[in-house]
Design a protein around this motif. Structure first.
Motif, mmCIF file in Angstrom:
data_model
loop_
_atom_site.group_PDB
_atom_site.id
_atom_site.type_symbol
_atom_site.label_atom_id
_atom_site.label_comp_id
_atom_site.label_asym_id
_atom_site.label_seq_id
_atom_site.Cartn_x
_atom_site.Cartn_y
_atom_site.Cartn_z
ATOM 1 N N ASP A 1 73.722 90.444 70.042
ATOM 2 C CA ASP A 1 72.672 89.768 69.280
ATOM 3 C C ASP A 1 73.349 88.887 68.234
ATOM 4 N N ASP B 1 69.714 81.897 67.880
ATOM 5 C CA ASP B 1 68.435 81.377 67.396
ATOM 6 C C ASP B 1 68.633 79.988 66.793
ATOM 7 N N LYS C 1 67.374 79.052 63.374
ATOM 8 C CA LYS C 1 68.004 79.515 62.139
ATOM 9 C C LYS C 1 69.138 78.541 61.772
ATOM 10 N N SER D 1 63.714 87.547 68.819
ATOM 11 C CA SER D 1 63.070 88.775 69.313
ATOM 12 C C SER D 1 62.792 88.670 70.806
HETATM 13 C C1 LIG Z 1 66.228 86.757 63.085
HETATM 14 C C2 LIG Z 1 66.919 87.740 63.934
HETATM 15 C C3 LIG Z 1 66.290 88.295 65.066
HETATM 16 C C4 LIG Z 1 64.863 87.989 65.409
HETATM 17 O O1 LIG Z 1 64.696 86.626 65.705
HETATM 18 P P1 LIG Z 1 63.263 85.918 65.583
HETATM 19 O O2 LIG Z 1 63.575 84.504 65.886
HETATM 20 O O3 LIG Z 1 62.814 86.136 64.165
HETATM 21 O O4 LIG Z 1 62.355 86.552 66.555
HETATM 22 C C5 LIG Z 1 67.016 89.166 65.850
HETATM 23 N N1 LIG Z 1 68.287 89.483 65.532
HETATM 24 C C6 LIG Z 1 68.915 88.980 64.445
HETATM 25 C C7 LIG Z 1 70.329 89.380 64.162
HETATM 26 C C8 LIG Z 1 68.243 88.089 63.607
HETATM 27 O O5 LIG Z 1 68.861 87.605 62.522
#
Ligand SMILES: *Cc1c(COP(=O)(O)O)cnc(C)c1O
Length: 475
Positions: free
Chosen positions: A269, A298, A301, A161
């Motif tokens: 993204d 991220d 993740k 985010s």
């Molecule tokens: C998880 C996610 C986000 C947000 O990321 P956070 O680390 O939860 O703030 C934004 N875009 C996508 C595609 C995501 O999977």
């Protein structure tokens, strides 16, 4: 290399009045924490994947009375371990398939601990040259892995985010005021970020997707044409590098072409799917990502890091500093990798932790190949889940396995039954699965990025889910 030495002086007091502890006590508590975490990591599969309690119960157990006098440290730590940390999702559980799992690696955990233990900071070069160098190196590694051009810069953030917010802010500063385009599958944080940085809802075009869930280049062209004929200026295009709902990747190459024709900033993204670029099928799927002006991924993740760590990469040298510098007279070095960089000038944070250390350690210890095969495993697991689903008459696949995500419905199930069945599975503690909504229809969804997940975990979860769905549908 060791740097300056300091003449021996009397050690600073470690006593309680200075909020310190003797070495023995520090070791006793520290080892207890290490043992507890090792036990958690080793045995998480035998615990509930998710657990939540009523607010009143938790408040009773945890207590809310301001502690005027101190309490026993070990007893307090036990309360954290046995009550607080039991009642949450375990994103590192092999049967946690809900939303996006957080299968953190132990190397990531200890990397975070050592940064915290030394209270490492990465605000300025002078105050954190070592940790800043590690951040620059990690960003360079991520740039290389995503295939972005040399000179691309970046900064770490707390998550997707915030990293999206930084990328979108740089894009809008570089391209001025105008209209932004995204699909109806774009993560909700993007819309929130856009509103937060001053876009009005009238400037945001949310383009509908069809059953493929991909942003259609034709629909995009039509929307841009219409805006242009109304005198509007397209400035930003947001593409998805793996949607959270279905793992879908937008046609990034075609979108990059349109963005370049129209002079728009192209933001991708890839918070969820970006790390898939480390392995062959993911790289093929994400083709065009490397053409983006800014990309978000991220590591907390799919790069096996504990929370929190997100990253934005920006292909234009100096653009981050143009947007965020707090010392505008700061000289923009020609050599960004070996120059002195004040990371505070690339983000909205001043005091910031050394998030890079854990990722650096993980990449350095395991090497890219092992990490790539752990990611590949997540892609394969979703394909296995898809084939289990398609061979079972109780299920209908809605979107095929894409970058570790598959969605499906129960054959003959009513729309409202899926959420109830998912909740019942979570209640049993066996697994965590969530439902989502695709084009107005409720679907179940598995996100299979934990490399510790086995085929039995998938089969067992789908069996329990089918059982609960039958119960909910009958009731
Ligand atoms: C998880 C996610 C986000 C947000 O990321 P956070 O680390 O939860 O703030 C934004 N875009 C996508 C595609 C995501 O999977």
């Amino acid at each position: 290399m060791a740097g300056a030495t300091v003449a021996p002086v009397a050690e600073a007091p470690l006593d309680a009045d200075a909020l310190g502890m003797g070495r023995e006590e520090m070791r006793r508590l520290g080892y207890w924490v290490v043992d507890s975490v090792v036990e958690h990591v080793a045995s998480v599969a035998s615990k509930p994947a998710i657990q939540a309690r009523l607010p009143g119960d938790l408040l009773d157990w945890i207590g809310a009375t301001l502690p005027v006098e101190g309490a026993d440290a070990l007893e307090s730590l036990e309360l954290l371990r046995d009550v607080v940390l039991e009642n949450m999702q375990h994103g590192d559980h092999p049967r946690y398939f809900a939303r996006v799992p957080g299968p953190s690696s132990f190397t990531g955990i200890v990397g975070d601990w050592i940064a915290t233990g030394f209270n490492a900071i990465t605000a300025s070069w002078a105050g954190g040259s070592g940790p800043t160098t590690v951040e620059l190196v990690v960003i360079e590694w991520l740039r290389t892995l995503l295939g972005m051009p040399a000179g691309t810069e970046g900064v770490l953030a707390s998550g997707g985010s915030m990293a999206n917010l930084l990328g979108l802010l740089v894009g809008s500063r570089e391209r001025g005021h105008g209209v932004v385009y995204l699909s109806d599958q774009t993560h909700a944080s993007i819309t929130r970020d856009l509103l937060a940085i001053g876009f009005t809802p009238e400037c945001v075009r949310v383009l509908s997707t069809d059953a493929t869930c991909e942003l259609s280049p034709d629909a995009l062209r039509r929307s841009i044409e219409q805006d242009r004929s109304n005198g509007e200026v397209p400035i930003l295009l947001v593409g998805n590098g793996g949607t959270t709902n279905t793992g879908t990747v937008d046609p990034l190459d075609a979108l990059a072409d349109i963005a370049s024709d129209e002079g728009m900033w192209f933001h991708v993204d890839a918070a969820y799917g970006g790390p898939a670029a480390l392995c062959e099928p993911g790289r093929a799927r994400l083709a065009g990502l490397e053409r983006a002006d800014s990309v978000v991924l991220d590591p907390h993740k799919w790069l096996f890091q504990p929370y929190d760590i997100g990253c934005v990469l920006v292909r234009h040298p100096g653009a981050l500093e143009r947007t965020f510098s707090m010392s505008p007279e700061y000289l923009l070095d020609a050599n960004r990798l070996s120059g002195e960089v004040d990371m505070r000038n690339r983000t909205l944070e001043l005091t910031r932790p050394a998030r890079a250390l854990k990722l650096w350690l993980t990449l350095r210890v395991h090497g890219v190949e092992r990490i790539a095969s752990a990611i590949q495993r997540g892609i394969d697991l979703a394909e296995t889940a898809e084939s289990i689903l398609s061979n079972d008459p109780r299920w209908i696949v809605v979107t095929p396995a894409q970058l570790g995500i598959v969605t499906f419905v129960g054959a003959g199930a009513r729309d409202g039954d899926h959420a109830g069945a998912a909740a019942a599975v979570a209640e049993r503690g066996f697994a965590a699965v969530t439902s989502t909504t695709l084009h107005g229809r409720s679907v179940l969804r598995l996100c299979t990025i934990n490399p510790r997940t086995t085929e039995d975990d998938l089969q067992g979860t789908l069996d329990v889910l089918a059982e609960e769905l039958a119960r909910v549908s009958a009731g």
